[in-house]
Design a protein around this motif. Structure first.
Motif, PDB file in Angstrom:
ATOM      1  N   MET A  40       0.843  -1.146   0.000  1.00 34.96           N
ATOM      2  CA  MET A  40       0.000   0.000   0.000  1.00 34.96           C
ATOM      3  C   MET A  40       0.899   1.222   0.000  1.00 34.96           C
ATOM      4  SD  MET A  40      -2.978   0.645   2.581  1.00 34.96           S
ATOM      5  CE  MET A  40      -3.709   2.117   2.796  1.00 34.96           C
ATOM      6  N   PRO A  41       0.623   2.162  -0.921  1.00 36.26           N
ATOM      7  CA  PRO A  41       1.479   3.336  -1.012  1.00 36.26           C
ATOM      8  C   PRO A  41       1.201   4.285   0.160  1.00 36.26           C
ATOM      9  CG  PRO A  41      -0.273   3.489  -2.633  1.00 36.26           C
ATOM     10  CD  PRO A  41      -0.396   2.157  -1.959  1.00 36.26           C
ATOM     11  N   ALA A  42       2.205   5.106   0.481  1.00 34.64           N
ATOM     12  CA  ALA A  42       2.060   6.086   1.587  1.00 34.64           C
ATOM     13  C   ALA A  42       1.075   7.171   1.166  1.00 34.64           C
ATOM     14  CB  ALA A  42       3.414   6.703   1.893  1.00 34.64           C
ATOM     15  N   PRO A  43       0.236   7.641   2.092  1.00 35.00           N
ATOM     16  CA  PRO A  43      -0.744   8.672   1.747  1.00 35.00           C
ATOM     17  C   PRO A  43      -0.040   9.977   1.411  1.00 35.00           C
ATOM     18  CG  PRO A  43      -1.001   7.995   4.057  1.00 35.00           C
ATOM     19  CD  PRO A  43       0.093   7.196   3.462  1.00 35.00           C
ATOM     20  N   SER A  44      -0.678  10.775   0.576  1.00 31.27           N
ATOM     21  CA  SER A  44      -0.106  12.065   0.177  1.00 31.27           C
ATOM     22  C   SER A  44      -0.194  13.055   1.350  1.00 31.27           C
ATOM     23  CB  SER A  44      -0.841  12.611  -1.050  1.00 31.27           C
ATOM     24  OG  SER A  44      -2.184  12.891  -0.688  1.00 31.27           O
ATOM     25  N   LEU A  45       0.452  14.191   1.207  1.00 26.42           N
ATOM     26  CA  LEU A  45       0.498  15.187   2.271  1.00 26.42           C
ATOM     27  C   LEU A  45      -0.891  15.710   2.646  1.00 26.42           C
ATOM     28  CD1 LEU A  45       2.254  16.806   4.194  1.00 26.42           C
ATOM     29  CD2 LEU A  45       2.477  18.533   2.418  1.00 26.42           C
ATOM     30  N   PRO A  46      -1.759  16.098   1.712  1.00 29.38           N
ATOM     31  CA  PRO A  46      -3.093  16.549   2.120  1.00 29.38           C
ATOM     32  C   PRO A  46      -3.868  15.443   2.833  1.00 29.38           C
ATOM     33  CG  PRO A  46      -2.681  17.214  -0.133  1.00 29.38           C
ATOM     34  CD  PRO A  46      -1.547  16.335   0.293  1.00 29.38           C
ATOM     35  N   ALA A  47      -3.688  14.219   2.437  1.00 34.39           N
ATOM     36  CA  ALA A  47      -4.387  13.119   3.090  1.00 34.39           C
ATOM     37  C   ALA A  47      -3.860  12.931   4.504  1.00 34.39           C
ATOM     38  CB  ALA A  47      -4.225  11.846   2.275  1.00 34.39           C
ATOM     39  N   ARG A  48      -2.546  13.115   4.694  1.00 35.74           N
ATOM     40  CA  ARG A  48      -1.960  12.992   6.035  1.00 35.74           C
ATOM     41  C   ARG A  48      -2.512  14.081   6.972  1.00 35.74           C
ATOM     42  NH1 ARG A  48       4.408  12.106   4.741  1.00 35.74           N
ATOM     43  NH2 ARG A  48       4.154  10.173   3.629  1.00 35.74           N
ATOM     44  N   VAL A  49      -2.597  15.299   6.466  1.00 33.80           N
ATOM     45  CA  VAL A  49      -3.117  16.407   7.287  1.00 33.80           C
ATOM     46  C   VAL A  49      -4.570  16.131   7.656  1.00 33.80           C
ATOM     47  CG1 VAL A  49      -3.701  18.868   7.249  1.00 33.80           C
ATOM     48  CG2 VAL A  49      -1.514  18.090   6.337  1.00 33.80           C
ATOM     49  N   LEU A  50      -5.327  15.642   6.706  1.00 29.27           N
ATOM     50  CA  LEU A  50      -6.729  15.330   6.961  1.00 29.27           C
ATOM     51  C   LEU A  50      -6.865  14.197   7.968  1.00 29.27           C
ATOM     52  CD1 LEU A  50      -9.484  16.275   6.014  1.00 29.27           C
ATOM     53  CD2 LEU A  50      -9.431  14.471   4.311  1.00 29.27           C
ATOM     54  N   LEU A  51      -6.032  13.200   7.884  1.00 36.30           N
ATOM     55  CA  LEU A  51      -6.037  12.084   8.816  1.00 36.30           C
ATOM     56  C   LEU A  51      -5.648  12.550  10.215  1.00 36.30           C
ATOM     57  CD1 LEU A  51      -6.299   9.020   9.290  1.00 36.30           C
ATOM     58  CD2 LEU A  51      -3.858   8.842   8.719  1.00 36.30           C
ATOM     59  N   LEU A  52      -4.622  13.398  10.298  1.00 36.06           N
ATOM     60  CA  LEU A  52      -4.176  13.920  11.590  1.00 36.06           C
ATOM     61  C   LEU A  52      -5.258  14.789  12.232  1.00 36.06           C
ATOM     62  CD1 LEU A  52      -1.849  14.167  13.608  1.00 36.06           C
ATOM     63  CD2 LEU A  52      -1.060  16.153  12.329  1.00 36.06           C
ATOM     64  N   ALA A  53      -5.906  15.621  11.434  1.00 35.18           N
ATOM     65  CA  ALA A  53      -6.986  16.468  11.962  1.00 35.18           C
ATOM     66  C   ALA A  53      -8.148  15.610  12.440  1.00 35.18           C
ATOM     67  CB  ALA A  53      -7.456  17.448  10.898  1.00 35.18           C
TER      68      ALA A  53
END
Length: 129
Positions: free
Chosen positions: A1-14
């Motif tokens: 599974m590829p690593a999530p992109s930066l906007p997806a990481r921010v959304l996941l963290l939020a």
């Protein structure tokens, strides 16, 4: 599974931090504040000193919360004391009228006090003091 992109990481963290951030707000805000209890001291709301022919007439109205007692008037012509008078006031009678015989024109003043506290001085200058 590829690593999530930066906007997806921010959304996941939020999304993970959202429940803990919700606890930082006030739980209770009173919509109507408690009424403030104000007790005003005894005060003279109106006082007039006028001449009616050969008599000085002082009318005073006392307001505020007070124990029944005497409203006193001390009469002066310049620095010379002319006399003293008092009227008993209570909740039913808050106004007083004082009279002083004064056939001559002068620099008159009256000092009003209630319970030993000076409340007001009224003046009537018919001549220079």
């Amino acid at each position: 599974m590829p690593a999530p992109s930066l906007p997806a990481r921010v959304l996941l963290l939020a999304g993970l931090l959202a429940p803990s951030l919700g606890g930082c707000r006030y739980n209770y805000v009173p919509l109507i504040p408690k009424p403030v209890q104000v007790t005003l001291p005894t005060r003279v709301t109106s006082a007039t000193l006028v001449r009616e022919s050969g008599t000085l007439v002082l009318k005073a109205q006392v307001e505020g919360r007070f124990e029944p007692g005497y409203l006193s008037a001390v009469w002066f012509d310049s620095a010379r004391e002319l006399g003293r008078d008092s009227v008993y006031l209570d909740a039913g009678q808050r106004g007083a009228t004082f009279r002083l015989d004064a056939p001559e024109k002068g620099a008159y003043r009256a000092v009003l006090s209630f319970g030993g506290t000076v409340l007001r001085q009224v003046e009537l200058y018919e001549v220079q003091p």
